[in-house]
Design a protein around this motif. Structure first.
Motif, mmCIF file in Angstrom:
data_model
loop_
_atom_site.group_PDB
_atom_site.id
_atom_site.type_symbol
_atom_site.label_atom_id
_atom_site.label_comp_id
_atom_site.label_asym_id
_atom_site.label_seq_id
_atom_site.Cartn_x
_atom_site.Cartn_y
_atom_site.Cartn_z
ATOM 1 N N PRO A 65 0.842 -1.202 0.000
ATOM 2 C CA PRO A 65 0.000 0.000 0.000
ATOM 3 C C PRO A 65 0.874 1.247 0.000
ATOM 4 O O PRO A 65 1.919 1.281 0.660
ATOM 5 C CB PRO A 65 -0.792 -0.089 1.304
ATOM 6 N N ILE A 66 0.442 2.256 -0.746
ATOM 7 C CA ILE A 66 1.208 3.499 -0.824
ATOM 8 C C ILE A 66 0.243 4.674 -0.683
ATOM 9 O O ILE A 66 -0.815 4.700 -1.320
ATOM 10 C CB ILE A 66 1.988 3.605 -2.138
ATOM 11 N N ALA A 67 0.639 5.643 0.153
ATOM 12 C CA ALA A 67 -0.160 6.840 0.381
ATOM 13 C C ALA A 67 0.403 7.997 -0.427
ATOM 14 O O ALA A 67 1.619 8.132 -0.582
ATOM 15 C CB ALA A 67 -0.176 7.186 1.864
ATOM 16 N N GLY A 68 -0.499 8.837 -0.922
ATOM 17 C CA GLY A 68 -0.087 10.018 -1.666
ATOM 18 C C GLY A 68 -1.079 11.145 -1.489
ATOM 19 O O GLY A 68 -2.227 10.924 -1.106
ATOM 20 N N THR A 69 -0.616 12.343 -1.784
ATOM 21 C CA THR A 69 -1.455 13.533 -1.747
ATOM 22 C C THR A 69 -1.133 14.362 -2.977
ATOM 23 O O THR A 69 0.035 14.508 -3.337
ATOM 24 C CB THR A 69 -1.178 14.366 -0.478
#
Length: 192
Positions: free
Chosen positions: A107-111
């Protein structure tokens, strides 16, 4: 009586230096929110407006809206607009989609951050709903569509600087974001 009256020359200098350091740190801390407020009020730097719905005035004139995308260096997502351009009547509501895909096995978080060019059109490009500045977490192999609902304010045709604009470009850049400590992945993720 002055605060500095009973201090030696070195102590006064030290206190004055500390006061300057504290003042400068305060300015540094306040500069980001003040700059953001300035950009929102003036449209400087391509900052857009926001609204809960489009207005009532729709012109016969159209605006070409281009959609651009990028990711910061070493950010592994694939990110692109579904449509590169749209022609929309000024004042009418438009709906565009961006597609993001996480090709990794974690899983990878981004904004996403955004800007609008030309800058003079920024204050007339109004977003109703957007994924920008909201944390997005993509599971391994997950692909999502992210909508942007917008309109071009009819006042653009009367603005001295922006009335000659016929194409507006909306650009998004995704940046890596730390995974929230309280994040729990969904029970079941459907991947493509």
């Amino acid at each position: 009586m002055s605060v500095f009256a009973n201090m030696s020359g070195k102590q006064k200098t030290l206190m004055q230096t500390l006061a300057v350091v504290v003042f400068m740190a305060g300015l540094g801390w306040a500069s980001v929110p003040l700059y953001d407020l300035f950009c929102r009020v003036t449209g400087y730097g391509g900052t857009t407006n926001t609204a809960s719905s489009a207005g009532d005035v729709i012109l016969d004139q159209t605006m070409r809206v281009r959609f651009d995308s990028s990711v910061e260096r070493d950010f592994p997502w694939d990110f692109k607009p579904v449509e590169r351009t749209m022609e929309i009547r000024i004042g009418d509501t438009g709906l565009a989609f961006y597609e993001a895909h996480n090709p990794t096995d974690q899983p990878i978080a981004g904004t996403a951050s955004y800007n609008v060019t030309p800058y003079e059109a920024g204050r007339f490009f109004t977003k109703i709903d957007c994924f920008c500045f909201e944390l997005q977490v993509l599971q391994p192999g997950e692909t999502v569509l992210m909508p942007v609902t917008y309109f071009v304010d009819p006042e653009i045709v009367d603005d001295r600087d922006a009335k000659a604009v016929h194409t507006i470009t909306l650009s998004y850049t995704f940046h890596a974001t730390d995974m929230p400590e309280d994040y729990t992945p969904p029970a079941e993720v459907v991947t493509n």
